[in-house]
Design a protein around this motif. Structure first.
Motif, PDB file in Angstrom:
ATOM      1  N   VAL A   4    -145.922 -42.597  27.434  1.00  0.00           N
ATOM      2  CA  VAL A   4    -147.307 -42.590  26.940  1.00  0.00           C
ATOM      3  C   VAL A   4    -148.259 -42.155  28.044  1.00  0.00           C
ATOM      4  CG1 VAL A   4    -149.144 -44.055  26.024  1.00  0.00           C
ATOM      5  CG2 VAL A   4    -146.808 -44.331  25.206  1.00  0.00           C
ATOM      6  N   LEU A   5    -148.025 -42.614  29.259  1.00  0.00           N
ATOM      7  CA  LEU A   5    -148.850 -42.200  30.390  1.00  0.00           C
ATOM      8  C   LEU A   5    -148.755 -40.695  30.622  1.00  0.00           C
ATOM      9  CD1 LEU A   5    -150.700 -43.294  32.621  1.00  0.00           C
ATOM     10  CD2 LEU A   5    -148.668 -43.537  34.042  1.00  0.00           C
ATOM     11  N   GLY A   6    -147.552 -40.142  30.518  1.00  0.00           N
ATOM     12  CA  GLY A   6    -147.371 -38.693  30.653  1.00  0.00           C
ATOM     13  C   GLY A   6    -148.092 -37.927  29.553  1.00  0.00           C
ATOM     14  N   ALA A   7    -148.011 -38.429  28.330  1.00  0.00           N
ATOM     15  CA  ALA A   7    -148.699 -37.767  27.214  1.00  0.00           C
ATOM     16  C   ALA A   7    -150.213 -37.808  27.389  1.00  0.00           C
ATOM     17  CB  ALA A   7    -148.298 -38.426  25.896  1.00  0.00           C
ATOM     18  N   MET A   8    -150.729 -38.934  27.879  1.00  0.00           N
ATOM     19  CA  MET A   8    -152.171 -39.037  28.113  1.00  0.00           C
ATOM     20  C   MET A   8    -152.614 -38.111  29.246  1.00  0.00           C
ATOM     21  SD  MET A   8    -152.733 -43.135  27.513  1.00  0.00           S
ATOM     22  CE  MET A   8    -154.020 -43.186  28.689  1.00  0.00           C
ATOM     23  N   LEU A  47    -143.036 -37.816  35.139  1.00  0.00           N
ATOM     24  CA  LEU A  47    -143.175 -38.976  34.244  1.00  0.00           C
ATOM     25  C   LEU A  47    -142.296 -38.838  33.002  1.00  0.00           C
ATOM     26  CD1 LEU A  47    -147.005 -39.696  34.401  1.00  0.00           C
ATOM     27  CD2 LEU A  47    -145.168 -41.117  35.301  1.00  0.00           C
ATOM     28  N   ASP A  48    -142.234 -37.645  32.434  1.00  0.00           N
ATOM     29  CA  ASP A  48    -141.426 -37.443  31.232  1.00  0.00           C
ATOM     30  C   ASP A  48    -139.935 -37.575  31.521  1.00  0.00           C
ATOM     31  OD1 ASP A  48    -143.511 -37.179  29.477  1.00  0.00           O
ATOM     32  OD2 ASP A  48    -143.552 -34.991  29.553  1.00  0.00           O
ATOM     33  N   ALA A  75    -140.876 -38.524  25.390  1.00  0.00           N
ATOM     34  CA  ALA A  75    -140.536 -37.830  26.632  1.00  0.00           C
ATOM     35  C   ALA A  75    -139.864 -36.486  26.359  1.00  0.00           C
ATOM     36  CB  ALA A  75    -139.640 -38.698  27.495  1.00  0.00           C
ATOM     37  N   ALA A  76    -138.952 -36.451  25.405  1.00  0.00           N
ATOM     38  CA  ALA A  76    -138.274 -35.191  25.080  1.00  0.00           C
ATOM     39  C   ALA A  76    -139.270 -34.170  24.529  1.00  0.00           C
ATOM     40  CB  ALA A  76    -137.150 -35.442  24.081  1.00  0.00           C
ATOM     41  N   THR A  77    -140.184 -34.630  23.695  1.00  0.00           N
ATOM     42  CA  THR A  77    -141.217 -33.743  23.179  1.00  0.00           C
ATOM     43  C   THR A  77    -142.123 -33.249  24.302  1.00  0.00           C
ATOM     44  OG1 THR A  77    -141.190 -34.952  21.101  1.00  0.00           O
ATOM     45  CG2 THR A  77    -143.097 -33.561  21.510  1.00  0.00           C
ATOM     46  N   GLY A  78    -142.434 -34.124  25.250  1.00  0.00           N
ATOM     47  CA  GLY A  78    -143.260 -33.740  26.391  1.00  0.00           C
ATOM     48  C   GLY A  78    -142.591 -32.699  27.268  1.00  0.00           C
TER      49      GLY A  78
END
Length: 97
Positions: A4-8, A47-48, A75-78
């Motif tokens: 979530v932190l990586g996505a943000m 992060l991902d 993470a995989a989507t990121g």
């Protein structure tokens, strides 16, 4: 949490990168135009990958499989989105310029 932190951080990078680039160009600092996006996307990649590894470890535990699965999916989507972005901007876009 790291997924979530990586996505943000991706969203922060998308919003702030144009301002950072305009600022570097207005100061005629062309050497650091791409510094912010490269640094933030490198942090997102770390992060991902970390979230993917932790999610794979979490799936093997008897509890919390749903959260681990969500972390793996995010993470995989990121990572996939980051690869598409890098390939798109580094390989495909220069051909149209």
């Amino acid at each position: 949490m790291t997924a979530v932190l990586g996505a943000m951080l991706v969203w922060v990078s998308v919003v702030v990168t144009p301002w950072a680039m305009r600022r570097a160009v207005s100061l005629s600092d062309y050497d650091s135009v791409y510094t912010f996006p490269v640094v933030t996307l490198a942090i997102v990649l770390v992060l991902d990958v970390l979230a993917l590894a932790l999610g794979l470890v979490g799936v093997r535990r008897p509890t919390g499989r749903a959260l681990a699965g969500a972390a793996i999916g995010i993470a995989a989507t990121g990572v996939l989105g980051l690869l598409i972005y890098v390939i798109g901007t580094g390989v495909i876009m220069p051909r149209f310029a």
